[in-house]
Scaffold this active site. Structure first.
Site, mmCIF file in Angstrom:
data_model
loop_
_atom_site.group_PDB
_atom_site.id
_atom_site.type_symbol
_atom_site.label_atom_id
_atom_site.label_comp_id
_atom_site.label_asym_id
_atom_site.label_seq_id
_atom_site.Cartn_x
_atom_site.Cartn_y
_atom_site.Cartn_z
ATOM 1 N N ARG A 163 0.844 -1.205 0.000
ATOM 2 C CA ARG A 163 0.000 0.000 0.000
ATOM 3 C C ARG A 163 0.872 1.245 0.000
ATOM 4 N NH1 ARG A 163 -2.631 -3.750 3.368
ATOM 5 N NH2 ARG A 163 -4.749 -4.250 2.721
ATOM 6 N N ARG A 205 -12.990 -9.353 7.188
ATOM 7 C CA ARG A 205 -12.197 -10.472 6.663
ATOM 8 C C ARG A 205 -11.979 -11.510 7.763
ATOM 9 N NH1 ARG A 205 -8.488 -6.509 3.024
ATOM 10 N NH2 ARG A 205 -9.671 -6.821 1.114
#
Ligand code: NAD
Length: 308
Positions: free
Chosen positions: A88, A151
């Site tokens: 990221r 998640r």
């Protein structure tokens, strides 16, 4: 709520707009992008789904901020997504420039709005929006924790073969591989996870959660996740729009909470009218606290590289 703007009509932005429309979280949703006709096309397509999906939220697309004027919530998804092999943080330089430009426009068009940042690296982008906007810290936040916990929850439900509805979890820290899932605050219908799963299995799910974004990037190859991120943003919008006061993990600007200062990092927040109403400080073990501080330090190292 009258108006929500979503900047960036790509995968995540369009998904956010769709979920917000399906839930009728505002009377109008404006989708903004720099690509000519793209937001108009997606908005029209979504609007044409309204008679079947049964919503009356009007969705329009634009390439400028005129139609966004007076938005109460602005979701910023504009920016490059990851490709396989990228972290990221690799997105930082390009996305910082986009976040600066977009935030300045948002401030002009919607000076009283609440900004929900989505672009990566998330904690850095949230900080840029906070600094550039000059908004109070209650009105600038980032979405990451709901996705990370979703998640974790989905993996727990799959492993135990139970309903996802009953799986509750908590993840703190920066939105990256240094995130801090907290198994001690994770339960299934109130039953601590540790009573239902071996330590080894919990560790494996924690590791999969940490790498959850990368798992999707590796499969998609041309971009990153958007269904789960989209609905996660919509949950934040809903809590604010309906003043639900849900306690959700969000990237928030800390001023001493958890012993951390001057950075954005994921912590449990009470979200309602006006934005972040409260940051909740939960008890952490020494190990968890250390992991959270390490995660915050990694965000700060990135912030030091940003020129505003
Ligand atoms: P995408 O490429 O599908 O969409 C991005 C859109 O932003 C494009 O349509 C592009 O034209 C637009 N854009 C670029 N510059 C702009 C500007 N100045 N003004 C308006 N629009 C502009 O990417 P995506 O998959 O939707 O991901 C968007 C961002 O969200 C990425 O940075 C990605 O890493 C991030 N993301 C974050 C999370 C999270 O948990 N926070 C989850 C998924 C994705």
């Amino acid at each position: 709520m009258q108006k929500i703007t979503v900047v960036g009509a790509g995968h995540v932005g369009a998904t956010v707009a769709q979920y917000c429309a399906l839930e009728e979280l505002a009377r109008q949703i404006v989708l903004v992008d720099i690509i000519e006709d793209l937001p108009q096309g997606k908005a029209l397509d979504m609007w044409e789904s309204a008679p079947v999906s049964l919503f009356d939220t009007r969705i329009i697309g634009a390439n400028d901020y005129g139609p966004t004027e007076g938005s109460e919530i602005v979701v910023i998804t504009s920016g490059l997504p990851r490709k396989p092999g990228m972290s990221r943080d690799d997105l930082r330089e390009k996305n910082v420039e986009i976040a600066k430009l977009v935030t300045a426009e948002v401030v002009k068009a919607s000076p009283d709005s609440i900004i929900i940042m989505v672009a990566n690296p998330l904690d850095v982008m949230s900080w840029v929006a906070y600094k550039v906007s000059g908004f109070p810290k209650s009105r600038v936040m980032g979405m990451a924790g709901i996705l990370d916990t979703a998640r974790f929850r989905s993996f727990i439900a799959e492993k135990l073969d139970v309903s996802t509805e009953d799986c509750q979890a908590m993840v703190l820290g920066g939105h990256g591989d240094s995130m801090v899932p907290l198994p001690s605050y994770t339960s299934v219908s109130g039953i601590p996870l540790k009573q239902l799963m071996s330590e080894k299995d919990i560790d494996a799910l924690v590791e999969r959660t940490r790498k959850g974004g990368g798992e999707i990037v590796a499969l998609l190859k041309t971009g990153s996740a958007y269904y789960a991120p989209g609905v996660a943003v919509a949950q934040m919008v809903e809590s604010i729009a309906k003043d639900k006061k849900r306690i959700l993990p969000c990237a928030a600007y800390l001023e001493g909470e958890y012993g951390i200062k001057d950075t954005f990092v994921g912590v449990p927040c009470k979200l309602g009218a006006g934005g972040i109403k409260e940051i909740i400080e939960v008890e952490l073990t020494d190990e968890e606290r250390e992991a959270l501080h390490t995660s915050a330090e990694l965000v700060k190292e990135q912030l030091a590289l940003v020129e505003l």
